[in-house]
Write an enzyme that holds these catalytic residues in place. Structure first.
Site, PDB file in Angstrom:
ATOM      1  CE  LYS A  54       4.692   9.193  -0.642  1.00 14.48           C
ATOM      2  NZ  LYS A  54       4.326   7.781  -0.399  1.00 14.48           N
ATOM      3  NE  ARG A  82       2.674   0.140   3.626  1.00 13.43           N
ATOM      4  CZ  ARG A  82       3.051   1.174   2.896  1.00 13.43           C
ATOM      5  NH1 ARG A  82       2.905   2.401   3.337  1.00 13.43           N
ATOM      6  NH2 ARG A  82       3.571   0.999   1.704  1.00 13.43           N
ATOM      7  N   PRO A 126       2.556   4.965  -5.702  1.00 12.98           N
ATOM      8  CG  PRO A 126       1.603   6.314  -7.324  1.00 12.98           C
ATOM      9  CD  PRO A 126       1.276   5.519  -6.102  1.00 12.98           C
ATOM     10  CD  GLU A 127       7.552   3.800  -1.879  1.00 12.44           C
ATOM     11  OE1 GLU A 127       8.770   3.993  -1.732  1.00 12.44           O
ATOM     12  OE2 GLU A 127       6.939   2.874  -1.321  1.00 12.44           O
TER      13      GLU A 127
END
Ligand SMILES: [Zn+2]
Length: 271
Positions: free
Chosen positions: A60, A260, A2-3
């Site tokens: 976040k 990433r 989740p961002e």
């Protein structure tokens, strides 16, 4: 993972459904997530008769505030909130919060990288720059410190200590919209490009919040819906596909930066 837009959606949903309700009880169904639950303090914050006042976002993380204190919640890799609809626990349900009106809220987290931590003890993951605020971003990007940095602009966007909550999806999408190569080092980025970047980041995040976030793996909103921002991803996950910019004949490439994936168009993100 989740961002920011996904986190903001849970914040909005929790406020809408539960703010102002009187708490009945909190239950923990295991001893820890990423960190052990501070149960003594958490039982006090969520004890019977306290009110769930509001929820807000810091970077976040979500902050759940009751009339007796606050807790920071990180969703980690796979955390989410769901309404409790039956007496039996669902798989990976680690926390249950019940209200006097009969409603209940579950925290579910299959991979258990999330955490619940008392507010005062947090510092490392929150930063001063809010990526929804264009002015704050512009001040940051045009600071001498950032403009002289010898890290890639992608790494800068992903550094949670500098900007809270952009994350991989929105970093690569923002760089695409601002037409900046993710390989550029900060000191090579022009003044105008920094300004463009400060402008597009809040626009993309707001659009993602509006669309309910990106559902690329397990994310579901409080009511179980998938977000739809992934339908408008321009580069994320589009390796080898055609660039969507008008008049661009480029193909989306994937590279790996700091472990990433980064997707970008090598034609329109040359600079
Ligand atoms: Zn292109």
């Amino acid at each position: 993972m989740p961002e920011l837009p996904e986190v903001q959606n849970f914040v909005n949903a929790l406020n809408k459904s539960y703010a102002g309700l009187k708490i009945k009880e909190i239950q923990f169904h295991r001893e820890n997530l990423r960190y052990p639950f501070q149960k003594k303090e958490l039982f006090k914050i969520f004890s019977q008769g306290n009110f769930f006042q509001r929820c807000y976002r810091e970077g976040k993380q979500m902050v759940l505030e009751t009339s007796q204190g606050s807790v920071h919640v990180s969703l980690g890799m796979s955390g989410s909130f769901k309404p409790i609809l039956s007496k039996s626990l669902e798989k990976h349900q680690h926390v249950s919060l019940y209200f006097e009106n009969g409603e209940g809220l579950a925290y579910v987290d299959p991979r258990r990288f999330g955490f619940w931590i008392i507010k005062q003890e947090i510092d490392s993951e929150t930063s001063s720059c809010d990526p929804l605020n264009k002015n704050e971003l512009e001040i940051l990007f045009l600071s001498e410190e950032v403009m002289q940095k010898r890290v890639t602009v992608k790494d800068l966007l992903m550094d949670q200590k500098i900007i809270g909550g952009i994350g991989n999806i929105y970093a690569v999408e923002a760089l695409f919209h601002a037409k900046i190569s993710p390989l550029k080092l900060c000191y090579e980025v022009s003044l105008q490009k920094w300004k463009d970047l400060a402008q597009v980041i809040p626009q993309i995040l707001e659009q993602a919040i509006h669309l309910g976030g990106s559902s690329i793996s397990t994310y579901r909103s409080l009511n179980g819906n998938k977000g739809s921002f992934q339908d408008v991803h321009q580069v994320y996950g589009r390796e080898s596909q055609a660039c969507l910019k008008n008049d661009c004949k480029g193909t989306i490439k994937r590279i790996v930066q700091k472990g990433r994936s980064t997707w970008f168009c090598s034609l329109c993100q040359k600079n």
